[in-house]
Write a protein that holds these residues in place. Sequence first.
Motif, short mmCIF file in Angstrom:
data_model
loop_
_atom_site.label_atom_id
_atom_site.label_comp_id
_atom_site.label_asym_id
_atom_site.label_seq_id
_atom_site.Cartn_x
_atom_site.Cartn_y
_atom_site.Cartn_z
N ARG A 148 0.82 -1.20 0.00
CA ARG A 148 0.00 0.00 0.00
C ARG A 148 0.87 1.26 0.00
N THR A 149 1.96 1.22 0.74
CA THR A 149 2.85 2.37 0.77
C THR A 149 3.42 2.62 -0.63
N PHE A 150 3.80 1.54 -1.28
CA PHE A 150 4.35 1.64 -2.64
C PHE A 150 3.29 2.26 -3.56
N ASP A 151 2.06 1.74 -3.48
CA ASP A 151 0.96 2.26 -4.31
C ASP A 151 0.77 3.76 -4.07
N GLU A 152 0.83 4.13 -2.78
CA GLU A 152 0.61 5.55 -2.46
C GLU A 152 1.69 6.43 -3.09
N VAL A 153 2.92 5.90 -3.09
CA VAL A 153 4.01 6.67 -3.69
C VAL A 153 3.73 6.85 -5.18
N VAL A 154 3.36 5.76 -5.84
CA VAL A 154 3.09 5.83 -7.28
C VAL A 154 1.96 6.82 -7.54
N GLU A 155 0.89 6.72 -6.74
CA GLU A 155 -0.27 7.61 -6.94
C GLU A 155 0.09 9.07 -6.72
N SER A 156 0.99 9.30 -5.77
CA SER A 156 1.32 10.71 -5.50
C SER A 156 2.29 11.27 -6.53
N GLN A 157 2.97 10.39 -7.28
CA GLN A 157 4.01 10.86 -8.19
C GLN A 157 3.58 10.91 -9.65
N ALA A 158 2.59 10.07 -10.01
CA ALA A 158 2.24 9.99 -11.43
C ALA A 158 0.85 10.53 -11.68
N THR A 159 0.54 10.84 -12.92
CA THR A 159 -0.82 11.25 -13.28
C THR A 159 -1.73 10.04 -13.05
N PRO A 160 -3.03 10.29 -12.82
CA PRO A 160 -3.94 9.16 -12.52
C PRO A 160 -3.88 8.08 -13.60
N GLU A 161 -3.79 8.49 -14.86
CA GLU A 161 -3.77 7.53 -15.96
C GLU A 161 -2.51 6.66 -15.86
N LYS A 162 -1.38 7.32 -15.68
CA LYS A 162 -0.11 6.60 -15.61
C LYS A 162 -0.06 5.72 -14.35
N ALA A 163 -0.58 6.26 -13.26
CA ALA A 163 -0.59 5.50 -12.01
C ALA A 163 -1.36 4.21 -12.20
N ARG A 164 -2.50 4.33 -12.88
CA ARG A 164 -3.33 3.15 -13.10
C ARG A 164 -2.57 2.10 -13.91
N GLN A 165 -1.91 2.59 -14.97
CA GLN A 165 -1.11 1.68 -15.81
C GLN A 165 -0.08 0.93 -14.99
N ILE A 166 0.59 1.68 -14.10
CA ILE A 166 1.64 1.05 -13.29
C ILE A 166 1.03 0.06 -12.31
N LEU A 167 0.01 0.51 -11.57
CA LEU A 167 -0.55 -0.32 -10.51
C LEU A 167 -1.12 -1.63 -11.03
N GLU A 168 -1.59 -1.61 -12.28
CA GLU A 168 -2.20 -2.83 -12.82
C GLU A 168 -1.18 -3.76 -13.46
N ASN A 169 0.00 -3.26 -13.66
CA ASN A 169 1.01 -4.06 -14.36
C ASN A 169 1.49 -5.23 -13.49
N PRO A 170 1.46 -6.43 -14.03
CA PRO A 170 1.84 -7.60 -13.21
C PRO A 170 3.28 -7.52 -12.70
N PHE A 171 4.13 -6.87 -13.48
CA PHE A 171 5.52 -6.76 -13.04
C PHE A 171 5.62 -5.85 -11.82
N TYR A 172 4.81 -4.80 -11.83
CA TYR A 172 4.77 -3.91 -10.67
C TYR A 172 4.25 -4.66 -9.45
N VAL A 173 3.19 -5.44 -9.67
CA VAL A 173 2.60 -6.18 -8.56
C VAL A 173 3.65 -7.08 -7.90
N ALA A 174 4.45 -7.75 -8.76
CA ALA A 174 5.49 -8.62 -8.23
C ALA A 174 6.56 -7.81 -7.52
N LEU A 175 6.99 -6.75 -8.15
CA LEU A 175 8.05 -5.94 -7.57
C LEU A 175 7.63 -5.34 -6.24
#
Length: 391
Positions: free
Chosen positions: A110-137
């Motif tokens: 959740r902390t990682f997600d929050e960082v992504v959300e606070s740093q990227a545009t909503p569209e880009k954040a969504r792309q990252i958060l849904e990416n399986p590689f991100y999920v694993a990382l």
Amino acid sequence: MTRSRARVGPRRSGGPTAPPLDVDALIDDPATGIIVCCGSGGVGKTTTSAALALRAAEHGRTVVVLTIDPARRLAQSMGIEALDNTPRPVVGVEETRGGRLDAMMLDMKRTFDEVVESQATPEKARQILENPFYVALSSSFAGTQEYMAMEKLGQIHADARRDGTYDLIVVDTPPSRSALDFLDAPERLSSFLDGRFIRLLLAPARGPARMMTAGLSLITNALTKILGAQVLRDMQTFVAAFDTLFGGFRQRAQKTFELLQDDHTAFLVVAAPEPDALREAAYFVERLSEDRMPLAGLVVNRASPAPTGVLSPDEAMVAAVRLRERQPDSVTAGLLRLHADRSRMVEREATLRDRFAAAHPEVPTAVVPALPGDVHDLTGLRRIGELLAGE
Ligand SMILES: Nc1ncnc2c1ncn2[C@@H]1O[C@H](COP(=O)(O)OP(=O)(O)OP(=O)(O)O)[C@@H](O)[C@H]1O
Ligand SMILES: [Mg+2]
């Protein structure tokens, strides 16, 4: 910023015995803003952080403790079984001196997600958060937990400064094999993220295909075979999307590092009274000084309690042998043996501590004996706090 009181410094010369760690002076000093408890796996970092935080709160400070993976019963007794990444008030804290205690358990993902959300545009954040590689990382990369603990510390610190919510933050560190992992994590994560390997993978997503050399396409082809085309594509999309965050990550890691170097921060190294743990603690102490991070002291936790009585281990052994000659099943002989074993253990631990103190004579030390049972409630934490303070 300068502190009124130097926390580390040789207080006496002579024997190798370490100066005592004054835990109450540390937690009562309004200049102490952050305490970080480090140490190798299973030595008592979570217990020590919770005990210190409780004691500080009962001494009148407004405290938040950031715990990582506390044992279930301890989490329950502090009211933090829910992984919601929000500090919650701990019930049952003695608040007569005006302090209070909030606690939270770190949710790494959740902390990682929050960082992504606070740093990227909503569209880009969504792309990252849904990416399986991100999920694993975000949930399994070695060092992510360490990195996210630092992230969360940075966030809580910024909030506390802005809103005056807390005047002391106590930080537990993840159950790594090595205490050093905590300090290495940001570098490891960011060098992974801007690593050459990843850059290579990124190339096709960015540049025209003809830019790819024959060698590179060989690598990519091999990877496609090993990982599968979809995985490779996911990875490339992830890196491309993550690219914008690189700078942000490095910068944030740098900021947190500076926070850790601040005079208002105090590191406590927790170790078991065993050769490996103390060796690890020694590396850590050296590393803190290389990184110019303020060390408050060493906590030797779960020390064998000294047996009462005046007999030395040798005297007890001799007496046991004599008694047994006359009375083969003597209970007293058994007790004398036990006394001898216990005293030897206590001596061995003292020798280990002296060895540490000889190499690092400037490090104040607290010795906390092992309690008969686990520490899983406020009463147990309070007791550990008293022992830490030398009561
Ligand atoms: N002084 C003590 N006396 C008795 N039990 C203790 C003492 N200190 C810690 N413990 C117990 O030892 C266990 C491990 O402690 P703790 O969880 O604090 O270690 P840790 O360093 O945080 O471990 P990890 O590296 O897995 O996060 C817990 O069950 C705790 O209750
Ligand atoms: Mg722990």
